[in-house]
Design an enzyme around this catalytic site. Sequence first.
Site, PDB file in Angstrom:
ATOM      1  N   TYR A 175     -12.649 -25.059  22.186  1.00  0.00           N
ATOM      2  CA  TYR A 175     -11.740 -26.239  22.121  1.00  0.00           C
ATOM      3  C   TYR A 175     -11.865 -27.115  23.263  1.00  0.00           C
ATOM      4  O   TYR A 175     -11.845 -28.125  22.969  1.00  0.00           O
ATOM      5  CB  TYR A 175     -10.597 -25.780  21.637  1.00  0.00           C
ATOM      6  CG  TYR A 175      -9.486 -26.635  21.522  1.00  0.00           C
ATOM      7  CD1 TYR A 175      -9.482 -27.769  20.781  1.00  0.00           C
ATOM      8  CD2 TYR A 175      -8.412 -26.412  21.984  1.00  0.00           C
ATOM      9  CE1 TYR A 175      -8.374 -28.443  20.406  1.00  0.00           C
ATOM     10  CE2 TYR A 175      -7.044 -27.535  22.066  1.00  0.00           C
ATOM     11  CZ  TYR A 175      -7.083 -28.217  21.239  1.00  0.00           C
ATOM     12  OH  TYR A 175      -6.273 -29.287  21.173  1.00  0.00           O
ATOM     13  N   LYS A 189     -13.210 -30.937  23.511  1.00  0.00           N
ATOM     14  CA  LYS A 189     -12.359 -31.890  24.132  1.00  0.00           C
ATOM     15  C   LYS A 189     -12.846 -32.575  25.336  1.00  0.00           C
ATOM     16  O   LYS A 189     -12.712 -33.924  25.474  1.00  0.00           O
ATOM     17  CB  LYS A 189     -10.919 -31.453  24.308  1.00  0.00           C
ATOM     18  CG  LYS A 189     -10.116 -31.056  22.867  1.00  0.00           C
ATOM     19  CD  LYS A 189      -9.716 -32.306  22.307  1.00  0.00           C
ATOM     20  CE  LYS A 189      -8.776 -32.096  21.103  1.00  0.00           C
ATOM     21  NZ  LYS A 189      -8.674 -33.312  20.181  1.00  0.00           N
ATOM     22  N   THR A 210       4.418 -28.341  17.459  1.00  0.00           N
ATOM     23  CA  THR A 210       3.944 -28.681  16.327  1.00  0.00           C
ATOM     24  C   THR A 210       4.145 -27.500  15.322  1.00  0.00           C
ATOM     25  O   THR A 210       3.228 -27.640  14.314  1.00  0.00           O
ATOM     26  CB  THR A 210       2.378 -29.058  16.277  1.00  0.00           C
ATOM     27  OG1 THR A 210       1.555 -28.021  17.117  1.00  0.00           O
ATOM     28  CG2 THR A 210       2.029 -30.316  17.444  1.00  0.00           C
ATOM     29  N   ASP A 250     -13.398 -35.319   5.536  1.00  0.00           N
ATOM     30  CA  ASP A 250     -13.817 -34.126   6.065  1.00  0.00           C
ATOM     31  C   ASP A 250     -14.835 -34.708   7.471  1.00  0.00           C
ATOM     32  O   ASP A 250     -15.932 -35.378   7.022  1.00  0.00           O
ATOM     33  CB  ASP A 250     -14.793 -33.319   5.238  1.00  0.00           C
ATOM     34  CG  ASP A 250     -15.400 -32.273   6.049  1.00  0.00           C
ATOM     35  OD1 ASP A 250     -15.133 -31.972   7.127  1.00  0.00           O
ATOM     36  OD2 ASP A 250     -15.916 -31.311   5.202  1.00  0.00           O
TER      37      ASP A 250
END
Length: 266
Positions: A182, A186, A217, A77
């Site tokens: 996100y 990044k 993906t 984790d």
Amino acid sequence: MSGHTALVTGANHGIGAATCLALAERGCAVLATYLRGQDAAGPGTPDDDLAWRGKDAAEVVAAIEAAGGRAVAVEADLTDPAAAGRLFDAAEERLGPVDILVNNATGWLADTFTPAPTDRHGRVLRPVTAAGWEQQFRVDAMAPALLISEFARRHIARGADWGRIIGLHSGDELGFPQEVSYGAAKAAQANYTMSAATELGRYGVTANMVHPGVTDTGWVNDAVRRMVAESTVLFTVASPAEVAGVVAYLASDAARLITGNVIRLR
């Protein structure tokens, strides 16, 4: 690339799994990390992406071993700050000192500052919240920073003179609309990686980010393919193996002059 050991995060699916295979094919021993069940029912996670979340990295390890390579899978984790040290310990005990680090794992979710219920691909959107921010930044920014720090500490302590750090990027200079946390996380990871390139070059370490375009993906549908076909800045839908090939190149001796870059794939 025999004699090298790679640590790849998010290795039970997509680009991470493909990267493990690509590095192993070139002779690397690979520690494949993964986390099952992360946010399986959370808003912002498309149903089509849920199946892989319950998987471990056993298939990846089995494929590498069947081809004569060496690999170990470890569940971790990455929101836990202690995970970095434990992963490096596991690699050293079972494979050898890590000299290739691939920061691929993500705590992705789709969030926004607007009241829009879904994004441009029909995925459920959620507002920016403290919980969503923490999920993204712990996995996509904090974990890479701590893994790079652990890499650097051990690399310098053993007097090593060769190393590779590679991260996976997303978003753009003007942010990442509808995936705002996100994109921000990044961007933070990219900044850490560029700092590593500057600070660790004297120790023989290169550090780069790979910024894939649309990569299939499991989430790419016909609408996404049409969007790419009509785009003037995106040229193709990549496979995970194609992106992994770029990562593997950056990890090779041939790429020793490439550092401090964001390699954009289209």
